[in-house]
Write a protein that holds these residues in place. Structure first.
Motif, short mmCIF file in Angstrom:
data_model
loop_
_atom_site.label_atom_id
_atom_site.label_comp_id
_atom_site.label_asym_id
_atom_site.label_seq_id
_atom_site.Cartn_x
_atom_site.Cartn_y
_atom_site.Cartn_z
N VAL A 181 0.85 -1.18 0.00
CA VAL A 181 0.00 0.00 0.00
C VAL A 181 0.89 1.23 0.00
O VAL A 181 1.79 1.35 0.84
CB VAL A 181 -0.93 0.05 1.23
N LEU A 182 0.65 2.14 -0.93
CA LEU A 182 1.35 3.41 -0.90
C LEU A 182 0.81 4.24 0.25
O LEU A 182 -0.40 4.31 0.48
CB LEU A 182 1.16 4.16 -2.22
N GLY A 183 1.70 4.89 0.96
CA GLY A 183 1.32 5.60 2.17
C GLY A 183 0.42 6.78 1.96
O GLY A 183 -0.17 7.30 2.92
N ASP A 184 0.28 7.24 0.71
CA ASP A 184 -0.61 8.37 0.44
C ASP A 184 -1.91 7.93 -0.23
O ASP A 184 -2.59 8.73 -0.86
CB ASP A 184 0.09 9.43 -0.41
N ASN A 185 -2.26 6.66 -0.06
CA ASN A 185 -3.53 6.14 -0.58
C ASN A 185 -4.44 5.76 0.58
O ASN A 185 -4.01 5.03 1.50
CB ASN A 185 -3.30 4.92 -1.45
N ILE A 186 -5.67 6.25 0.55
CA ILE A 186 -6.66 5.90 1.56
C ILE A 186 -7.73 5.06 0.89
O ILE A 186 -8.43 5.52 -0.02
CB ILE A 186 -7.27 7.15 2.20
N VAL A 187 -7.83 3.81 1.31
CA VAL A 187 -8.74 2.84 0.70
C VAL A 187 -9.83 2.50 1.71
O VAL A 187 -9.53 1.98 2.79
CB VAL A 187 -7.99 1.57 0.27
N MET A 188 -11.07 2.77 1.37
CA MET A 188 -12.19 2.52 2.26
C MET A 188 -12.89 1.19 1.99
O MET A 188 -13.78 0.80 2.73
CB MET A 188 -13.21 3.66 2.18
N ASP A 189 -12.53 0.51 0.90
CA ASP A 189 -13.17 -0.75 0.54
C ASP A 189 -12.71 -1.90 1.45
O ASP A 189 -11.58 -1.90 1.95
CB ASP A 189 -12.83 -1.13 -0.90
N ASP A 190 -13.58 -2.88 1.61
CA ASP A 190 -13.22 -4.15 2.22
C ASP A 190 -12.59 -5.01 1.13
O ASP A 190 -13.24 -5.35 0.14
CB ASP A 190 -14.47 -4.83 2.78
N ILE A 191 -11.31 -5.34 1.28
CA ILE A 191 -10.62 -6.13 0.24
C ILE A 191 -10.32 -7.54 0.72
O ILE A 191 -9.52 -8.24 0.10
CB ILE A 191 -9.32 -5.44 -0.20
N SER A 192 -10.96 -7.98 1.80
CA SER A 192 -10.66 -9.30 2.35
C SER A 192 -10.97 -10.42 1.36
O SER A 192 -10.22 -11.40 1.25
CB SER A 192 -11.44 -9.53 3.65
N SER A 246 -8.99 -6.06 -9.56
CA SER A 246 -10.28 -5.86 -8.92
C SER A 246 -10.59 -4.38 -8.97
O SER A 246 -9.70 -3.54 -8.79
CB SER A 246 -10.24 -6.36 -7.47
N GLU A 247 -11.85 -4.04 -9.24
CA GLU A 247 -12.24 -2.64 -9.32
C GLU A 247 -12.92 -2.22 -8.03
O GLU A 247 -13.89 -2.85 -7.60
CB GLU A 247 -13.16 -2.40 -10.51
N LEU A 248 -12.39 -1.18 -7.41
CA LEU A 248 -12.96 -0.68 -6.16
C LEU A 248 -14.27 0.05 -6.42
O LEU A 248 -14.41 0.77 -7.42
CB LEU A 248 -11.98 0.28 -5.48
N THR A 249 -15.21 -0.12 -5.52
CA THR A 249 -16.50 0.57 -5.63
C THR A 249 -16.69 1.58 -4.51
O THR A 249 -17.54 2.46 -4.62
CB THR A 249 -17.65 -0.44 -5.59
N GLY A 250 -15.91 1.45 -3.44
CA GLY A 250 -16.04 2.37 -2.31
C GLY A 250 -15.15 3.60 -2.46
O GLY A 250 -14.58 3.85 -3.53
N GLN A 251 -15.00 4.33 -1.38
CA GLN A 251 -14.21 5.55 -1.40
C GLN A 251 -12.71 5.24 -1.45
O GLN A 251 -12.22 4.33 -0.80
CB GLN A 251 -14.52 6.40 -0.17
N TRP A 252 -12.03 6.03 -2.26
CA TRP A 252 -10.57 5.98 -2.34
C TRP A 252 -10.06 7.39 -2.55
O TRP A 252 -10.66 8.17 -3.29
CB TRP A 252 -10.13 5.09 -3.50
N ASN A 301 -12.13 16.14 4.64
CA ASN A 301 -13.56 16.47 4.74
C ASN A 301 -14.41 15.22 4.83
O ASN A 301 -15.38 15.16 5.61
CB ASN A 301 -13.98 17.31 3.54
N PHE A 302 -14.06 14.20 4.04
CA PHE A 302 -14.83 12.95 4.06
C PHE A 302 -14.74 12.29 5.43
O PHE A 302 -15.75 11.84 5.98
CB PHE A 302 -14.32 12.00 2.97
N VAL A 303 -13.52 12.21 5.98
CA VAL A 303 -13.34 11.58 7.29
C VAL A 303 -14.10 12.36 8.35
O VAL A 303 -14.77 11.78 9.21
CB VAL A 303 -11.85 11.48 7.63
#
Length: 237
Positions: free
Chosen positions: A103-114, A209-215, A229-231
């Motif tokens: 994971v790049l440290g400047d990426n915020i991934v809100m999806d469940d990728i389990s 895999s294509e993310l559908t949640g917030q990134w 703002n989102f957080v």
């Protein structure tokens, strides 16, 4: 599966804020940026985490992360110079046994990728990339997909043929450590992750895999503001 957080780089897109500090400690609302990729790994069952950063910052990360994430088992490596994402990944050799997430440290991934992690572990693929539809694809690596396969990856094309960005989240097997030494440095003197991932297309061993949640890409002032703002708006939602 183990995890790797890349927290190096020059932070040029965030200057002057990053003139004297590493961008990954800048706040995303009320927490340092690096907390988010660490939490992405932990929330998806990955507790053994390697943090890679520049020599002048690594000591601060030891103090910052050890005190905050008691459920994680951290290791640390120094990247002496910002020589590219693929170069940083190579530093994980010895830490990784088999499959691992980067994971790049400047990426915020809100999806469940389990589920993606489980599917990757059971597949014959050696790499999985994560994609997201964006409005400004020329800022990112861009993927072209045909018949449910990635057929081309282009790094920040001037005229992208799709809006499908490759985000800073990757799954690999330890096979990657044999591929990186075969790469050639780009014009900017770095070993590029896009070039690395293209080798898996050639072998037909690249999944996606294509993310559908917030990134969020928080490596720019606009991205940092949007994520904050989102957080702030969703912390107690």
């Amino acid at each position: 599966m183990k995890g790797v957080v890349l927290a190096g780089g020059r932070g040029t897109r965030l200057r002057p804020m990053t003139e004297i500090m590493n961008k990954h400690v800048l706040p995303v609302y009320d927490e340092p940026m690096i907390f988010y990729p660490v939490r992405t790994l932990l929330e998806n069952g990955i507790s053994e985490i390697l943090v890679i950063s520049a020599p002048e910052y690594i000591g601060g990360y030891i103090q910052l992360l050890e005190e905050r994430f008691e459920d994680a088992e951290f290791s640390y490596k120094v990247q002496d110079e910002p020589a590219g994402i693929a170069h940083a990944i190579q530093l994980a050799e010895g830490f990784v046994d088999d499959t691992f997430a980067v994971v790049l440290g400047d990426n915020i991934v809100m999806d469940d990728i389990s589920e993606n992690i489980s599917a990757f572990a059971d597949s014959d693929e050696d790499c999985m990339i994560f994609l997201k539809q964006v409005s400004d694809p020329s800022r990112y690596g861009v993927a072209e997909v045909e018949d449910d396969r990635v057929v081309e990856l282009k790094e920040k094309p001037d005229s992208p043929e799709t809006n499908t960005a490759v985000i800073g989240l990757y799954l690999y097997t330890s096979d990657v450590f044999d591929r990186i030494p075969e790469l050639t440095k780009s014009d900017r003197g770095e070993l590029e992750v896009t070039d690395l991932n293209r080798t898996y297309i050639e072998d037909d061993s690249l999944g996606y895999s294509e993310l559908t949640g917030q990134w969020f890409d928080v490596g720019t002032p606009d991205g940092l503001l949007k994520a904050s703002n989102f957080v702030a708006e969703n912390r107690d939602a």
